[in-house]
Design a protein around this motif. Structure first.
Motif: not given
Length: 383
Positions: A333-342, A278-286, A375-380
């Motif tokens: 995550g526990p292995d150091g991988t970035v899995i999300a931004r919020g 969705g729109s919010r996710a695209l903007w949060l990611a980039h 972090i709410h899922r709508d902002h993740l």
């Protein structure tokens, strides 16, 4: 000889035809395409040639948004500088002076064709916080509905290293998404993406990019300009962001703007991909730059990735950086991988006291205001 995309899948979306037929088009032009060879002053002839081409499309009924670099470069000459300043304070001073010079030139050039321009200066906060994002979208819709040509730039006079888009290529792709553009055109000082640096023996033009596999083995270098901040890497990234939003992109040189607008076989065409977020996710990611990070356990990773849950205090194992309520942070995550931004709901000072505890426990021990998500899922946005 042009190199076609190396995938043998279905025929690509005709990005060049999308540009030619676009009813709403975003065009981005870089500093090096608007300034003199030495980068000391604005080249009004080059700017006028660009505006002449764009005005033809505007007169034909296309709604145009122009994302224009060049404010810092335009301020170099009036401030007596010989090159683009490196430190942020002097860049902001140059932008403050140069933005007026740049807009005045655009006003005269578009005005000669009977078109009115409007200035839109954006910062990351303007488009990542929900209320600001909605307001920015409303502003663009109003300007375009009135027949105005918005001239967009990052607000370099107030942006800091921590809150900036980083380059206008990325800004252009995000603006294209914000205004629901039919297509994006990225103008630079080279004619197209090549399999190696232009001039290298055997280097060939890449005519079409269908997906990321078409870029394997291609050398994508940095900026060769003394006045720009981007390079081919940022342009490919911008085309990828636009493609993820379902917007096809054509990349070519500013002196080929006329054939590009006509849909001719110039530059590199990037196929749009099916929209997967969705729109919010695209903007949060980039559009955001993280102010810190939150480390989570394996159970929280599963809850976010597989169940679409919000991030709760119980799954957090640590945090780094300095951030406040509403800031963007990376989730690791526990292995150091970035899995999300919020966008986080707590400060970096509060969070260590909440880690590993349930929201119910926190509400009983500290107060009801702590019975909320980190972090709410709508902002993740999952990465």
């Amino acid at each position: 000889m042009a190199v076609e995309a190396r995938s043998n899948d279905a025929q690509p979306v005709d990005a060049r035809r999308a540009v030619a037929d676009a009813q709403r088009l975003v065009v981005k032009v870089g500093s090096s395409s608007l300034t003199s060879a030495v980068g000391g002053e604005l080249d009004v002839a080059r700017l006028t040639a660009l505006v002449n081409a764009l005005s033809g499309r505007r007169s034909a009924g296309t709604q145009l948004v122009l994302v224009s670099s060049g404010a810092i470069a335009a301020g170099i000459g009036p401030l007596g500088m010989s090159t683009r300043p490196r430190d942020l304070a002097r860049q902001q001073a140059a932008a403050s002076v140069g933005q007026g010079v740049l807009l005045s030139a655009y006003d005269r050039a578009f005005g000669s064709h009977g078109h009115t321009i409007g200035q839109v200066l954006l910062t990351v906060d303007d488009v990542t916080r929900r209320s600001h994002y909605t307001n920015a979208k409303r502003t663009f819709e109003s300007l375009l509905g009135l027949g105005i040509v918005p001239i967009v730039n990052e607000n370099d006079t107030v942006a800091t290293d921590e809150i900036r888009f980083g380059d206008n290529d990325r800004l252009a792709s995000l603006v294209a998404h914000l205004v629901d553009a039919d297509a994006l055109v990225l103008l630079t000082d080279v004619d197209a993406l090549h399999t190696a640096a232009p001039g290298t023996p055997g280097a060939e033009r890449v005519a079409v990019v269908r997906n990321s596999t078409d870029l394997e083995g291609i050398s994508i270098g940095g900026t060769g300009s003394a006045v720009g901040s981007g390079g081919m890497t940022t342009k490919v990234e911008a085309a990828t962001i636009a493609g993820a939003a379902g917007i096809p992109t054509v990349l070519t040189s500013a002196d080929r703007i006329v054939p590009a607008l006509a849909g001719e076989d110039v530059g590199t065409a990037f196929e749009a991909q099916p929209r997967s977020r969705g729109s919010r996710a695209l903007w949060l990611a980039h559009a955001t730059s993280p102010r810190g990070s939150i480390q989570i356990d394996a159970g929280a990773v599963t809850a976010l990735r597989e169940r679409g849950r919000s991030l709760l205090p119980a799954g957090i194992t640590g945090c780094t950086g300095s951030f406040v309520d509403g800031d963007p942070v990376d989730v690791v995550g526990p292995d150091g991988t970035v899995i999300a931004r919020g966008l986080v709901n707590y400060t970096s000072g509060e969070l260590p006291h909440l880690m590993g505890r349930s929201t119910k426990e926190l509400a009983e021990a500290i107060g009801p205001q702590y019975e909320r998500e980190v972090i709410h899922r709508d902002h993740l946005a999952l990465l």
